[in-house]
Motif scaffolding. Structure first.
Motif, mmCIF file in Angstrom:
data_model
loop_
_atom_site.group_PDB
_atom_site.id
_atom_site.type_symbol
_atom_site.label_atom_id
_atom_site.label_comp_id
_atom_site.label_asym_id
_atom_site.label_seq_id
_atom_site.Cartn_x
_atom_site.Cartn_y
_atom_site.Cartn_z
ATOM 1 N N SER A 21 0.829 -1.213 0.000
ATOM 2 C CA SER A 21 0.000 0.000 0.000
ATOM 3 C C SER A 21 0.861 1.259 0.000
ATOM 4 N N THR A 22 1.979 1.228 0.743
ATOM 5 C CA THR A 22 2.893 2.375 0.760
ATOM 6 C C THR A 22 3.522 2.580 -0.612
ATOM 7 N N SER A 24 2.254 1.681 -3.502
ATOM 8 C CA SER A 24 1.220 2.182 -4.408
ATOM 9 C C SER A 24 1.028 3.685 -4.244
ATOM 10 N N ARG A 25 0.953 4.147 -2.988
ATOM 11 C CA ARG A 25 0.766 5.574 -2.745
ATOM 12 C C ARG A 25 1.979 6.370 -3.206
ATOM 13 N N ASN A 28 2.098 7.059 -6.815
ATOM 14 C CA ASN A 28 1.112 8.070 -7.185
ATOM 15 C C ASN A 28 1.435 9.434 -6.576
ATOM 16 N N ASP A 30 1.663 10.365 -3.504
ATOM 17 C CA ASP A 30 0.782 10.711 -2.386
ATOM 18 C C ASP A 30 1.546 11.553 -1.363
ATOM 19 N N SER A 32 1.138 11.898 1.674
ATOM 20 C CA SER A 32 1.319 11.266 2.980
ATOM 21 C C SER A 32 2.621 10.473 3.059
ATOM 22 N N ILE A 33 3.281 10.277 1.925
ATOM 23 C CA ILE A 33 4.542 9.546 1.867
ATOM 24 C C ILE A 33 5.690 10.551 1.756
ATOM 25 N N ASN A 61 -7.798 3.519 -7.483
ATOM 26 C CA ASN A 61 -8.033 4.873 -7.011
ATOM 27 C C ASN A 61 -9.501 5.267 -7.136
#
Length: 343
Positions: A21-22, A24-25, A28, A30, A32-33, A61
């Motif tokens: 999941s990390t 994937s984000r 993209n 994200d 938050s990363i 998404n």
């Protein structure tokens, strides 16, 4: 030879000790990363040869498994066949299709683009409105890595997939046919010249005249807004009212050519003896009207199918490489009674 194994997010997770999941984000971007983690993950993905399918990513998404189609007028036979090609291929692959039409109006196209974007489509297929000269409304799709395929009416300065025919050679072919039938004063019903299809068809028309040393008379070139039946009827009246009337007519679509045929028949202008006519698209009416309309084939169904294939086979990395892939299909001349002066 064994097929090379496709690298997945789970392979990356094992390699660099981040959760799927990390990863994937991070791929993209994200927020938050951390930037450091994004850098590590992207470098590892590149090193391992990871390639992400944008449609699968869009579903993760919360985007739909739906392709959007933006066209000018759904009641045109060419457009109907184009849509059929898209739908047949998309449905076979498990995707739905949403259709919107602009009526050849730029503002409608902009609004349609916003609606389809908000619908969270996974890909977009576009045949531009006649009025469209600005393409900023498509940037939102590019920013979200939603693949776009422009078909038939395409922008010249926008990196994306394009599927079209060789309009120049088709225009040349149509005009040459009239010349070979003995026509020496050939009119042209032209579409908007900022649209690639009509500009290239006119170039072919003009070059054929030049090659055979025939005069280019601006009075014989009528530029249309939509190439409708009504416009074709009025334009036929205009060119046949000149002091030096044309003996041939190449129309950039069949619809306007049919308007010319009806006008000619109503006013006792013999076709093809006095006015030989050829259209473009091979619409169903071309073979029904009397006399049958000579025309140029336009492989609409195949263009739609190829467009759907491009959308569904797209990967995010293609945008990173500034996609500008062009597929060009051939056309054929169909000779019917409207232009057959010889043989």
């Amino acid at each position: 030879m064994n097929k090379k194994k496709k690298i997945t997010i789970y392979d990356l997770a094992k390699k660099i000790n981040y959760s799927p999941s990390t990863i994937s984000r991070a791929l993209n971007d994200d927020k938050s990363i951390s930037k450091k983690a994004i850098k590590i993950i992207k470098e590892a993905a590149e090193e391992m040869g990871y390639r992400r399918n944008s449609l699968a990513a869009s579903l993760r998404n919360s985007k739909s498994n739906t392709i959007g189609i933006m066209i000018s007028r759904i009641n045109r036979p060419f457009i109907a066949s184009l849509i059929s090609g898209v739908e047949d291929y998309a449905r076979k692959e498990g995707y739905n299709v949403i259709i919107s039409q602009s009526d050849d109006i730029y503002e409608n196209e902009v609004n349609n683009a916003k609606v389809l974007f908000d619908t969270r489509i996974s890909g977009l297929i576009v045949s531009l409105a006649m009025e469209t000269k600005d393409f900023a409304h498509f940037q939102q799709f590019v920013d979200q890595r939603i693949p776009i395929v422009f078909v038939d009416r395409v922008p010249e300065e926008f990196n994306s997939y394009r599927v079209l025919i060789d309009n120049y050679s088709a225009g040349y072919k149509a005009t040459k046919h009239l010349i070979e039938q003995g026509c020496r004063r050939i009119a042209h019903f032209a579409g908007a010249q900022h649209r690639n299809v009509y500009k290239d068809r006119m170039k072919g028309y003009l070059d054929a005249l030049r090659e055979y040393n025939l005069p280019i008379d601006k009075e014989l070139i009528v530029k249309f807004k939509t190439l409708s039946f009504e416009e074709g009827y009025k334009a036929a009246k205009k060119v046949t009212s000149l002091d030096l009337v044309p003996d041939g007519l190449f129309s950039a679509n069949d619809t306007a050519a049919l308007g010319a045929i009806i006008y000619a028949k109503k006013h006792q202008i013999k076709i093809p003896e006095e006015l030989a006519i050829i259209g473009f698209n091979d619409d169903p009416m071309a073979s029904i009207v009397d006399p049958g309309l000579s025309t140029i084939t336009h492989p609409a169904y195949q263009m739609g199918k190829i467009s759907a294939q491009r959308v569904l086979n797209h990967t995010d990395e293609m945008y990173d490489n500034s996609v500008s892939e062009v597929t060009i299909l051939n056309t054929d001349l169909i000779v019917r009674e409207s232009s057959k002066k010889k043989g």
